[in-house]
Scaffold this motif. Structure first.
Motif, PDB file in Angstrom:
ATOM      1  N   THR A 121       4.864  -0.637  -3.034  1.00 32.83           N
ATOM      2  CA  THR A 121       4.836  -1.041  -1.628  1.00 32.83           C
ATOM      3  C   THR A 121       5.484   0.043  -0.765  1.00 32.83           C
ATOM      4  N   THR A 122       5.339  -0.134   0.543  1.00 31.70           N
ATOM      5  CA  THR A 122       5.972   0.767   1.505  1.00 31.70           C
ATOM      6  C   THR A 122       6.684  -0.072   2.549  1.00 31.70           C
TER       7      THR A 122
ATOM      8  N   ALA B 140       0.874  -1.183   0.000  1.00 36.43           N
ATOM      9  CA  ALA B 140       0.000   0.000   0.000  1.00 36.43           C
ATOM     10  C   ALA B 140       0.904   1.224   0.000  1.00 36.43           C
TER      11      ALA B 140
ATOM     12  N   ARG C 156      -1.526   5.986   2.528  1.00 37.16           N
ATOM     13  CA  ARG C 156      -2.629   5.244   3.145  1.00 37.16           C
ATOM     14  C   ARG C 156      -2.274   4.837   4.583  1.00 37.16           C
TER      15      ARG C 156
ATOM     16  N   LYS D 294      -0.689  -3.548   8.246  1.00 36.65           N
ATOM     17  CA  LYS D 294      -0.650  -4.219   6.930  1.00 36.65           C
ATOM     18  C   LYS D 294      -2.043  -4.696   6.530  1.00 36.65           C
TER      19      LYS D 294
ATOM     20  N   THR E  11      -4.380  -1.651   5.665  1.00 41.38           N
ATOM     21  CA  THR E  11      -4.081  -0.817   4.496  1.00 41.38           C
ATOM     22  C   THR E  11      -3.982  -1.580   3.176  1.00 41.38           C
ATOM     23  N   GLU E  12      -3.871  -2.891   3.242  1.00 36.44           N
ATOM     24  CA  GLU E  12      -3.789  -3.667   2.002  1.00 36.44           C
ATOM     25  C   GLU E  12      -5.164  -4.060   1.475  1.00 36.44           C
ATOM     26  N   LYS E  13      -6.226  -3.683   2.165  1.00 32.00           N
ATOM     27  CA  LYS E  13      -7.591  -4.027   1.741  1.00 32.00           C
ATOM     28  C   LYS E  13      -7.954  -3.325   0.455  1.00 32.00           C
TER      29      LYS E  13
END
Length: 178
Positions: A133-134, A40, A44, A173, A176-178
Motif C-alpha cells: 500500500t501507499t 496501490a 501508480r 484511491k 489507482t486501486e482498479k
C-alpha cells in the motif's frame, strides 16, 4: 429614541471589536492536511499528481465549472509544469507550478489564487510506500492575511478545504486501486 440608538451603536461597536480581536488572535499561517492509505504502489499514484493534464480525472475542483478555462505551460509534467485556470465563483482563478518532483515520493507545488481572494500557498503530496500500500498525504500551507483571519472567525478553513482534499484523495484511491 436617542437612547435606543446609542445602545444599539455601543452594542454594535462591542461586537465589531470582539470580532476584530478574535481575528487578531488567529495564527499567522494555516495548514490543512488529509491523508489516505491506497492499495496501490506509489509509482501508480505519482503520475496522476505530477502531470496537471491528469488532474481532471481526480481533482475535486475540476468539475465545478464546466466552462472553466485551463492553460498548461512549462514542462509537460514534473518540476516546471504550470497549470492556470479561470472560472466561475466556485473555482475562481489561479495558477499552480510544480516546484519539486521526487518520483515517486513527493511533489511540491506553488499555488497562487487570484480570485475570488488572493492567496499564495504551497501544496505538498507525500507518498510513503508501506508494503503493498501507499500512505498518501496532501497538505496545503500558507500565510493568513488579516482578511483571511477575519473570515476564519466565521468559517472553519480546515473543514472547508479538508472535505475537498478528502474527495480528491478518495478519487485517487478509486483510480489507482482498479
Amino acid at each position: 429614541m436617542f437612547e435606543v440608538i446609542t445602545v444599539i451603536a455601543v452594542v454594535l461597536a462591542i461586537v465589531i471589536a470582539v470580532v476584530l480581536i478574535l481575528a487578531a488572535t488567529k495564527p499567522a499561517a494555516f495548514s490543512v492536511e488529509r491523508a489516505i492509505t491506497i492499495a496501490a504502489p506509489a509509482e501508480r499514484i505519482f503520475p496522476l499528481i505530477n502531470d496537471f493534464h491528469q488532474w481532471g480525472k481526480w481533482s475535486p475542483w475540476e468539475n465545478r465549472d464546466p466552462a472553466m478555462k485551463r492553460s498548461f505551460s512549462g514542462a509537460v509534467s514534473g518540476a516546471g509544469a504550470i497549470y492556470g485556470w479561470e472560472g466561475n465563483n466556485n473555482v475562481g482563478s489561479g495558477r499552480m507550478e510544480i516546484l519539486e518532483a521526487s518520483a515517486p515520493l513527493k511533489i511540491l507545488i506553488k499555488l497562487d489564487f487570484f480570485k475570488p481572494f488572493e492567496g499564495h500557498n504551497t501544496a505538498e503530496f507525500t507518498m510513503l510506500p508501506q508494503g503493498g500500500t501507499t500512505y498518501l498525504s496532501w497538505v496545503m500551507r500558507g500565510p493568513s492575511s488579516f482578511i483571511s483571519k477575519l473570515m476564519q472567525v466565521f468559517m472553519n478553513l480546515d473543514r472547508m478545504i479538508g472535505k475537498d482534499f478528502e474527495a480528491g484523495l478518495a478519487n485517487l484511491k478509486n483510480l489507482t486501486e482498479k
